[in-house]
Scaffold this motif. Sequence first.
Motif, short mmCIF file in Angstrom:
data_model
loop_
_atom_site.label_atom_id
_atom_site.label_comp_id
_atom_site.label_asym_id
_atom_site.label_seq_id
_atom_site.Cartn_x
_atom_site.Cartn_y
_atom_site.Cartn_z
N UNK A 165 29.48 -13.61 -20.08
CA UNK A 165 30.22 -12.35 -20.04
C UNK A 165 29.23 -11.19 -19.98
N UNK A 166 29.37 -10.40 -18.92
CA UNK A 166 28.51 -9.24 -18.72
C UNK A 166 29.34 -7.99 -18.97
N UNK A 167 28.98 -7.21 -19.96
CA UNK A 167 29.74 -6.00 -20.28
C UNK A 167 28.81 -4.93 -20.83
N UNK A 168 29.26 -3.67 -20.86
CA UNK A 168 28.42 -2.60 -21.41
C UNK A 168 28.20 -2.77 -22.90
N UNK A 169 27.18 -2.08 -23.41
CA UNK A 169 26.90 -2.11 -24.84
C UNK A 169 28.02 -1.40 -25.60
N UNK A 170 28.40 -2.00 -26.73
CA UNK A 170 29.44 -1.42 -27.57
C UNK A 170 28.90 -1.18 -28.97
N UNK A 171 29.46 -0.16 -29.62
CA UNK A 171 29.08 0.15 -31.00
C UNK A 171 30.23 -0.13 -31.94
N UNK B 153 33.08 -3.45 -14.27
CA UNK B 153 34.30 -3.83 -13.56
C UNK B 153 35.50 -3.76 -14.49
N UNK B 154 36.61 -3.23 -13.97
CA UNK B 154 37.83 -3.14 -14.78
C UNK B 154 38.85 -4.16 -14.29
N UNK B 155 39.74 -4.55 -15.21
CA UNK B 155 40.85 -5.42 -14.84
C UNK B 155 40.65 -6.89 -15.12
N UNK B 156 39.40 -7.36 -15.21
CA UNK B 156 39.17 -8.80 -15.42
C UNK B 156 39.26 -9.19 -16.89
N UNK B 157 38.69 -8.36 -17.76
CA UNK B 157 38.79 -8.61 -19.20
C UNK B 157 39.97 -7.82 -19.75
N UNK B 158 40.79 -8.46 -20.55
CA UNK B 158 42.07 -7.87 -20.95
C UNK B 158 41.93 -6.58 -21.75
N UNK B 159 41.00 -6.55 -22.71
CA UNK B 159 40.88 -5.37 -23.58
C UNK B 159 39.53 -4.69 -23.45
N UNK B 160 38.83 -4.92 -22.38
CA UNK B 160 37.48 -4.38 -22.24
C UNK B 160 37.14 -4.31 -20.76
N UNK C 83 34.16 -5.29 -17.89
CA UNK C 83 33.11 -6.28 -17.73
C UNK C 83 33.59 -7.45 -16.89
N UNK C 84 32.75 -8.48 -16.77
CA UNK C 84 33.06 -9.63 -15.93
C UNK C 84 32.62 -10.91 -16.62
N UNK C 85 33.43 -11.95 -16.50
CA UNK C 85 33.05 -13.28 -16.96
C UNK C 85 32.61 -14.09 -15.74
N UNK C 86 31.36 -14.50 -15.74
CA UNK C 86 30.77 -15.23 -14.61
C UNK C 86 30.69 -16.70 -14.99
N UNK C 87 31.16 -17.57 -14.11
CA UNK C 87 31.17 -19.01 -14.38
C UNK C 87 30.11 -19.71 -13.53
N UNK C 88 29.38 -20.65 -14.17
CA UNK C 88 28.44 -21.56 -13.51
C UNK C 88 27.87 -21.16 -12.18
N UNK C 89 28.48 -21.66 -11.10
CA UNK C 89 27.97 -21.46 -9.74
C UNK C 89 27.92 -19.99 -9.34
N UNK C 90 28.84 -19.17 -9.88
CA UNK C 90 28.83 -17.74 -9.54
C UNK C 90 27.59 -17.05 -10.10
N UNK C 91 27.14 -17.49 -11.27
CA UNK C 91 25.93 -16.92 -11.86
C UNK C 91 24.72 -17.20 -10.97
N UNK C 92 24.70 -18.37 -10.34
CA UNK C 92 23.63 -18.72 -9.40
C UNK C 92 23.78 -17.92 -8.12
N UNK C 93 25.01 -17.77 -7.64
CA UNK C 93 25.27 -17.03 -6.40
C UNK C 93 24.83 -15.57 -6.53
N UNK C 94 25.06 -14.98 -7.68
CA UNK C 94 24.67 -13.58 -7.90
C UNK C 94 23.17 -13.41 -8.14
#
Length: 246
Positions: A145-151, A193-200, A202-213
Amino acid sequence: MVNTKQQEQPVNPNPSEELKKASVLDTIQQLGQTMTPAGESNIFCMTIIGQVEGHLVLPPQNKTTKYEHIIPQLVAVEQNPKIEGVFIVLNTVGGDVEAGLAIAEMIATLSKPTVTLVLGGGHSIGVPIAVSSSFSIIAATATMTIHPIRLNGLVIGVPQTFEYLDKMQERVIRFITSHSQITEEKIKELMFKTGELTRDIGTTVIGADAVKYGLINAVGGIADGIRELNQRIEQNRKQSSGGIVQ
Protein backbone atom coordinates in the motif's frame (compact mmCIF):
# COMPACT_ATOMS: atom_id res chain seq x y z
CA MET A 1 13.46 -44.09 66.31
CA VAL A 2 13.61 -41.45 63.56
CA ASN A 3 16.00 -42.09 60.73
CA THR A 4 17.88 -38.83 60.29
CA LYS A 5 19.92 -40.10 57.38
CA GLN A 6 19.15 -38.08 54.29
CA GLN A 7 17.94 -39.98 51.31
CA GLU A 8 20.43 -39.87 48.50
CA GLN A 9 19.18 -38.13 45.36
CA PRO A 10 19.43 -40.25 42.22
CA VAL A 11 22.19 -39.02 39.96
CA ASN A 12 21.55 -38.93 36.24
CA PRO A 13 24.44 -40.82 34.63
CA ASN A 14 23.95 -38.86 31.40
CA PRO A 15 23.43 -35.10 32.06
CA SER A 16 23.46 -34.37 28.31
CA GLU A 17 20.12 -36.21 28.03
CA GLU A 18 18.55 -33.78 30.50
CA LEU A 19 19.87 -30.84 28.51
CA LYS A 20 18.54 -32.37 25.31
CA LYS A 21 15.07 -32.82 26.84
CA ALA A 22 15.06 -29.23 28.11
CA SER A 23 16.10 -28.00 24.68
CA VAL A 24 13.29 -29.95 22.98
CA LEU A 25 10.72 -28.58 25.44
CA ASP A 26 11.97 -25.04 24.87
CA THR A 27 11.77 -25.52 21.08
CA ILE A 28 8.19 -26.77 21.35
CA GLN A 29 7.20 -23.77 23.46
CA GLN A 30 8.95 -21.19 21.29
CA LEU A 31 8.53 -22.58 17.76
CA GLY A 32 5.83 -25.26 18.03
CA GLN A 33 8.09 -28.00 16.71
CA THR A 34 10.57 -30.56 18.02
CA MET A 35 13.30 -30.09 15.44
CA THR A 36 15.09 -26.98 14.25
CA PRO A 37 17.37 -26.66 11.19
CA ALA A 38 20.93 -27.55 12.16
CA GLY A 39 24.17 -26.18 10.84
CA GLU A 40 25.80 -22.78 10.70
CA SER A 41 24.78 -20.58 7.77
CA ASN A 42 26.65 -17.77 6.03
CA ILE A 43 23.29 -16.02 5.48
CA PHE A 44 21.64 -13.96 8.21
CA CYS A 45 17.81 -14.03 8.05
CA MET A 46 16.05 -10.97 9.41
CA THR A 47 12.28 -10.71 9.79
CA ILE A 48 10.38 -7.41 9.86
CA ILE A 49 6.81 -8.23 10.80
CA GLY A 50 3.73 -6.56 12.24
CA GLN A 51 4.10 -2.84 12.90
CA VAL A 52 7.43 -1.01 12.88
CA GLU A 53 7.71 0.47 16.37
CA GLY A 54 9.54 3.76 16.69
CA HIS A 55 9.76 6.37 19.42
CA LEU A 56 6.47 5.38 21.07
CA VAL A 57 5.81 1.97 22.66
CA LEU A 58 2.75 0.30 21.12
CA PRO A 59 0.14 -1.66 23.11
CA PRO A 60 1.20 -5.21 24.13
CA GLN A 61 -1.41 -6.88 21.88
CA ASN A 62 0.25 -5.37 18.77
CA LYS A 63 2.72 -7.52 16.85
CA THR A 64 5.71 -5.21 16.45
CA THR A 65 9.26 -4.97 15.16
CA LYS A 66 11.32 -2.65 17.35
CA TYR A 67 13.89 -0.66 15.40
CA GLU A 68 16.24 -0.54 18.40
CA HIS A 69 16.45 -4.35 18.06
CA ILE A 70 17.03 -4.34 14.30
CA ILE A 71 19.79 -1.71 14.13
CA PRO A 72 22.28 -3.48 16.47
CA GLN A 73 21.71 -6.72 14.53
CA LEU A 74 22.63 -4.99 11.28
CA VAL A 75 25.77 -3.52 12.87
CA ALA A 76 26.73 -7.02 14.09
CA VAL A 77 26.11 -8.44 10.59
CA GLU A 78 28.41 -5.84 9.05
CA GLN A 79 31.18 -6.70 11.52
CA ASN A 80 30.86 -10.49 11.37
CA PRO A 81 33.13 -11.97 8.65
CA LYS A 82 31.26 -15.31 8.75
CA ILE A 83 28.05 -13.69 7.49
CA GLU A 84 28.25 -13.08 3.74
CA GLY A 85 24.67 -12.04 2.96
CA VAL A 86 21.41 -10.85 4.52
CA PHE A 87 17.95 -12.18 3.68
CA ILE A 88 15.15 -9.86 4.86
CA VAL A 89 11.61 -11.29 5.10
CA LEU A 90 9.05 -8.50 5.14
CA ASN A 91 5.42 -8.73 6.25
CA THR A 92 4.51 -5.40 7.79
CA VAL A 93 1.60 -2.98 7.92
CA GLY A 94 4.01 -0.04 8.22
CA GLY A 95 4.54 2.09 11.29
CA ASP A 96 6.84 4.87 12.44
CA VAL A 97 8.22 6.79 9.45
CA GLU A 98 11.60 7.75 10.93
CA ALA A 99 12.17 4.28 12.39
CA GLY A 100 11.31 2.67 9.04
CA LEU A 101 13.65 5.01 7.17
CA ALA A 102 16.41 4.30 9.71
CA ILE A 103 16.10 0.55 9.08
CA ALA A 104 15.98 1.11 5.31
CA GLU A 105 19.12 3.29 5.39
CA MET A 106 20.97 0.67 7.45
CA ILE A 107 20.10 -2.10 4.99
CA ALA A 108 20.98 0.07 1.98
CA THR A 109 24.43 0.94 3.36
CA LEU A 110 25.53 -2.62 4.23
CA SER A 111 28.62 -3.72 2.31
CA LYS A 112 27.28 -7.28 2.01
CA PRO A 113 24.68 -8.53 -0.52
CA THR A 114 21.08 -8.16 0.64
CA VAL A 115 17.78 -9.53 -0.69
CA THR A 116 14.30 -8.64 0.55
CA LEU A 117 11.24 -10.85 0.18
CA VAL A 118 7.80 -9.27 0.59
CA LEU A 119 5.33 -11.84 1.91
CA GLY A 120 1.72 -10.99 2.74
CA GLY A 121 2.27 -7.24 2.77
CA GLY A 122 4.91 -4.55 2.70
CA HIS A 123 2.72 -1.53 3.33
CA SER A 124 3.34 2.15 4.00
CA ILE A 125 6.87 2.65 5.42
CA GLY A 126 7.50 -1.01 4.55
CA VAL A 127 7.91 0.12 0.92
CA PRO A 128 11.28 1.90 1.51
CA ILE A 129 12.48 -1.10 3.54
CA ALA A 130 11.49 -3.46 0.70
CA VAL A 131 13.44 -1.52 -1.95
CA SER A 132 16.50 -0.83 0.25
CA SER A 133 18.23 -4.14 -0.53
CA SER A 134 20.46 -5.13 -3.44
CA PHE A 135 17.58 -7.14 -4.94
CA SER A 136 13.88 -7.25 -4.04
CA ILE A 137 11.33 -10.03 -4.57
CA ILE A 138 7.59 -10.03 -3.95
CA ALA A 139 5.25 -13.01 -3.63
CA ALA A 140 2.54 -13.21 -6.30
CA THR A 141 -0.22 -12.69 -3.71
CA ALA A 142 1.60 -10.06 -1.62
CA THR A 143 0.45 -6.43 -1.59
CA MET A 144 2.06 -3.04 -1.00
CA THR A 145 0.00 0.00 0.00
CA ILE A 146 1.46 3.30 -1.16
CA HIS A 147 -0.08 6.35 0.50
CA PRO A 148 0.92 9.81 1.78
CA ILE A 149 2.32 10.28 5.27
CA ARG A 150 -0.33 10.64 7.96
CA LEU A 151 -0.16 12.10 11.46
CA ASN A 152 -1.96 10.79 14.54
CA GLY A 153 -2.91 12.81 17.59
CA LEU A 154 -2.78 16.58 18.03
CA VAL A 155 -1.91 18.51 14.85
CA ILE A 156 -1.17 22.24 14.98
CA GLY A 157 -2.98 23.85 12.06
CA VAL A 158 -0.23 26.16 10.83
CA PRO A 159 1.66 26.33 7.50
CA GLN A 160 4.81 24.99 9.20
CA THR A 161 3.04 21.68 9.90
CA PHE A 162 2.26 21.25 6.22
CA GLU A 163 5.85 22.14 5.27
CA TYR A 164 7.18 19.56 7.76
CA LEU A 165 4.91 16.85 6.32
CA ASP A 166 5.85 17.83 2.78
CA LYS A 167 9.58 17.57 3.52
CA MET A 168 9.14 14.21 5.23
CA GLN A 169 7.11 13.01 2.24
CA GLU A 170 9.91 14.08 -0.10
CA ARG A 171 12.44 12.12 1.97
CA VAL A 172 10.40 8.95 1.53
CA ILE A 173 9.83 9.51 -2.20
CA ARG A 174 13.50 10.31 -2.80
CA PHE A 175 14.60 7.14 -1.02
CA ILE A 176 12.17 4.92 -2.94
CA THR A 177 13.07 6.35 -6.36
CA SER A 178 16.83 6.17 -5.68
CA HIS A 179 16.65 2.48 -4.69
CA SER A 180 14.22 1.19 -7.32
CA GLN A 181 13.32 1.65 -10.99
CA ILE A 182 10.06 3.52 -10.37
CA THR A 183 9.89 7.15 -11.47
CA GLU A 184 9.00 10.05 -9.18
CA GLU A 185 5.94 10.83 -11.32
CA LYS A 186 4.64 7.26 -11.03
CA ILE A 187 5.15 6.97 -7.28
CA LYS A 188 3.33 10.28 -6.74
CA GLU A 189 0.52 9.16 -9.02
CA LEU A 190 0.07 5.96 -6.98
CA MET A 191 0.47 7.81 -3.69
CA PHE A 192 -2.15 10.47 -4.30
CA LYS A 193 -4.67 8.39 -6.24
CA THR A 194 -8.27 8.74 -5.08
CA GLY A 195 -11.08 6.20 -5.18
CA GLU A 196 -9.13 2.96 -4.70
CA LEU A 197 -8.84 3.02 -0.90
CA THR A 198 -12.21 3.41 0.80
CA ARG A 199 -11.30 5.89 3.55
CA ASP A 200 -7.97 7.22 2.33
CA ILE A 201 -5.99 8.19 -0.74
CA GLY A 202 -3.36 5.89 -2.15
CA THR A 203 -2.98 2.63 -4.07
CA THR A 204 -2.67 -1.04 -3.19
CA VAL A 205 -0.19 -2.69 -5.55
CA ILE A 206 -0.26 -6.48 -5.94
CA GLY A 207 2.70 -8.75 -6.84
CA ALA A 208 3.24 -8.46 -10.59
CA ASP A 209 2.06 -4.82 -10.67
CA ALA A 210 4.84 -3.85 -8.25
CA VAL A 211 7.33 -5.34 -10.72
CA LYS A 212 5.61 -3.67 -13.69
CA TYR A 213 5.88 -0.25 -12.05
CA GLY A 214 9.59 -0.83 -11.32
CA LEU A 215 9.10 -0.82 -7.56
CA ILE A 216 10.25 -4.45 -7.02
CA ASN A 217 12.75 -6.44 -9.11
CA ALA A 218 10.93 -9.78 -9.46
CA VAL A 219 7.98 -11.95 -8.46
CA GLY A 220 9.00 -15.09 -6.56
CA GLY A 221 9.39 -16.84 -3.26
CA ILE A 222 11.92 -18.00 -0.72
CA ALA A 223 13.79 -20.32 -3.11
CA ASP A 224 14.21 -17.49 -5.64
CA GLY A 225 15.41 -15.15 -2.91
CA ILE A 226 18.01 -17.56 -1.52
CA ARG A 227 19.20 -18.42 -5.04
CA GLU A 228 19.64 -14.73 -5.92
CA LEU A 229 21.45 -14.03 -2.66
CA ASN A 230 23.82 -17.00 -3.13
CA GLN A 231 24.67 -15.77 -6.63
CA ARG A 232 25.47 -12.32 -5.31
CA ILE A 233 27.56 -13.79 -2.47
CA GLU A 234 29.54 -15.81 -5.04
CA GLN A 235 30.12 -12.68 -7.15
CA ASN A 236 31.26 -10.83 -4.04
CA ARG A 237 33.73 -13.61 -3.23
CA LYS A 238 35.22 -13.46 -6.73
CA GLN A 239 35.61 -9.69 -6.57
CA SER A 240 37.24 -9.91 -3.13
CA SER A 241 39.65 -12.70 -4.09
CA GLY A 242 40.41 -11.44 -7.59
CA GLY A 243 41.92 -8.14 -6.57
CA ILE A 244 43.04 -5.53 -9.08
CA VAL A 245 45.00 -6.80 -12.05
CA GLN A 246 47.49 -4.31 -13.49
